[in-house]
Scaffold this motif. Sequence first.
Motif, PDB file in Angstrom:
ATOM      1  N   PRO A 138       3.411  -2.358  -9.432  1.00 28.54           N
ATOM      2  CA  PRO A 138       3.287  -1.776  -8.095  1.00 28.54           C
ATOM      3  C   PRO A 138       2.493  -2.750  -7.205  1.00 28.54           C
ATOM      4  N   GLU A 139       2.614  -2.856  -5.977  1.00 29.94           N
ATOM      5  CA  GLU A 139       1.903  -3.838  -5.074  1.00 29.94           C
ATOM      6  C   GLU A 139       0.315  -3.503  -5.085  1.00 29.94           C
ATOM      7  N   GLN A 140      -0.172  -2.511  -5.760  1.00 27.95           N
ATOM      8  CA  GLN A 140      -1.664  -2.537  -5.536  1.00 27.95           C
ATOM      9  C   GLN A 140      -2.116  -2.846  -7.130  1.00 27.95           C
ATOM     10  N   THR A 141      -1.143  -3.631  -7.970  1.00 25.42           N
ATOM     11  CA  THR A 141      -1.706  -4.296  -9.085  1.00 25.42           C
ATOM     12  C   THR A 141      -2.765  -5.123  -9.152  1.00 25.42           C
ATOM     13  N   PHE A 142      -2.578  -6.426  -8.118  1.00 29.22           N
ATOM     14  CA  PHE A 142      -3.620  -7.190  -7.809  1.00 29.22           C
ATOM     15  C   PHE A 142      -4.161  -6.787  -6.645  1.00 29.22           C
ATOM     16  N   ASN A 143      -5.425  -7.727  -6.323  1.00 25.40           N
ATOM     17  CA  ASN A 143      -6.063  -7.394  -5.154  1.00 25.40           C
ATOM     18  C   ASN A 143      -5.522  -8.268  -3.873  1.00 25.40           C
ATOM     19  N   ARG A 144      -4.694  -9.204  -4.190  1.00 23.08           N
ATOM     20  CA  ARG A 144      -3.934  -9.661  -3.120  1.00 23.08           C
ATOM     21  C   ARG A 144      -2.615  -9.134  -2.996  1.00 23.08           C
ATOM     22  N   GLN A 145      -1.847  -8.836  -1.675  1.00 21.37           N
ATOM     23  CA  GLN A 145      -0.549  -8.482  -1.765  1.00 21.37           C
ATOM     24  C   GLN A 145       0.512  -9.306  -2.058  1.00 21.37           C
ATOM     25  N   VAL A 146       1.019  -8.909  -3.360  1.00 26.21           N
ATOM     26  CA  VAL A 146       2.049  -9.800  -3.839  1.00 26.21           C
ATOM     27  C   VAL A 146       3.241  -9.026  -4.866  1.00 26.21           C
ATOM     28  N   GLU A 147       4.328  -9.320  -4.634  1.00 27.20           N
ATOM     29  CA  GLU A 147       5.080  -8.787  -5.371  1.00 27.20           C
ATOM     30  C   GLU A 147       5.416  -9.232  -6.822  1.00 27.20           C
ATOM     31  N   ARG A 232      -7.929   3.571   4.816  1.00 27.35           N
ATOM     32  CA  ARG A 232      -7.662   4.368   4.009  1.00 27.35           C
ATOM     33  C   ARG A 232      -6.108   4.908   4.250  1.00 27.35           C
ATOM     34  N   GLN A 233      -5.535   4.640   5.184  1.00 28.43           N
ATOM     35  CA  GLN A 233      -4.084   4.966   5.075  1.00 28.43           C
ATOM     36  C   GLN A 233      -3.008   4.413   4.036  1.00 28.43           C
ATOM     37  N   VAL A 234      -3.580   3.186   3.561  1.00 32.27           N
ATOM     38  CA  VAL A 234      -3.098   2.576   2.526  1.00 32.27           C
ATOM     39  C   VAL A 234      -2.349   3.420   1.359  1.00 32.27           C
ATOM     40  N   ALA A 235      -3.156   4.623   1.216  1.00 32.79           N
ATOM     41  CA  ALA A 235      -2.869   5.400  -0.077  1.00 32.79           C
ATOM     42  C   ALA A 235      -1.339   6.142   0.169  1.00 32.79           C
ATOM     43  N   LEU A 236      -1.024   6.138   1.547  1.00 35.29           N
ATOM     44  CA  LEU A 236       0.326   6.641   1.783  1.00 35.29           C
ATOM     45  C   LEU A 236       1.430   6.433   1.105  1.00 35.29           C
ATOM     46  N   GLY A 237       1.461   5.201   0.544  1.00 38.41           N
ATOM     47  CA  GLY A 237       2.593   4.509   0.021  1.00 38.41           C
ATOM     48  C   GLY A 237       2.382   4.282  -1.588  1.00 38.41           C
ATOM     49  N   GLU A 238       1.689   4.820  -2.103  1.00 34.82           N
ATOM     50  CA  GLU A 238       1.343   4.686  -3.659  1.00 34.82           C
ATOM     51  C   GLU A 238       2.264   5.429  -4.499  1.00 34.82           C
ATOM     52  N   TYR A 239       2.778   4.912  -5.319  1.00 31.90           N
ATOM     53  CA  TYR A 239       3.849   5.169  -6.456  1.00 31.90           C
ATOM     54  C   TYR A 239       3.169   6.415  -7.280  1.00 31.90           C
TER      55      TYR A 239
END
Length: 239
Positions: A138-147, A232-239
């Motif tokens: 998932p994109e949230q795995t690392f601190n920076r946004q990286v796929e 906080r809107q970031v949580a909208l797309g969590e897996y």
Amino acid sequence: MVRAQFDYEFPDCVGVENDPARIEEFDDQHADAPVDVVESDFLLDPPDGKFDWILGNPPYVRYNRLPKNKRSRYREKFTLATDQFPLYVPFFEQALRLLKPGGWLTFILPIGALTTGVAAPLRDTLRYYFTGPIMYFPEQTFNRQVETFLVGLKKEETKGHHLWLESLYEYELRPILKRLDVDDIDDAVSSYYTSHKLTERMVTSRDAREREGRQTTRLAKEAGESTGSSGRQVALGEY
């Protein structure tokens, strides 16, 4: 800090790090770990011997950010370091060289390893050996946004085996499978749908919902950055 508990004897391990500050940090945080961390350049001064299992999350440094003297040395030493190679490519080759026959290599790599032209030599290597499941993080795995994705490779020459590829973010799977030189893609996908009692429409619909969720997350992040909100809107797309 919660330490992992194992019901088996921990194997002898060797870690390689070229930054002494990181080695000191590791020793402070994991004083009891049975891992011998050596200060060395993994690419130009690798550890001696061969290994049963190699784990790595190599640096994703682009070619234009590499020192020019290092570029030429890497080209001379590694056959996969062609064109404008990213740094993770020679790391992958070095790890494979240090692996025993029948050993396993497990790497975390950026999605570009499956999609970009400069990583084509790496994909050729994946096709040559037995490759385990390719699974995305998932994109949230690392601190920076990286796929990123996780791939396991067994140092065993083989052809005709099945390749398991998870749905990777919003990327279409068929082009990625073609780059990996997978034969009979449509038949393989149809067989997957049948065995899992799914229809392509169901899977396509699910993928569309996930893409929509990720797009909502990106828009929410942008809105948070532009308005100065807490994000906080970031949580909208969590897996």
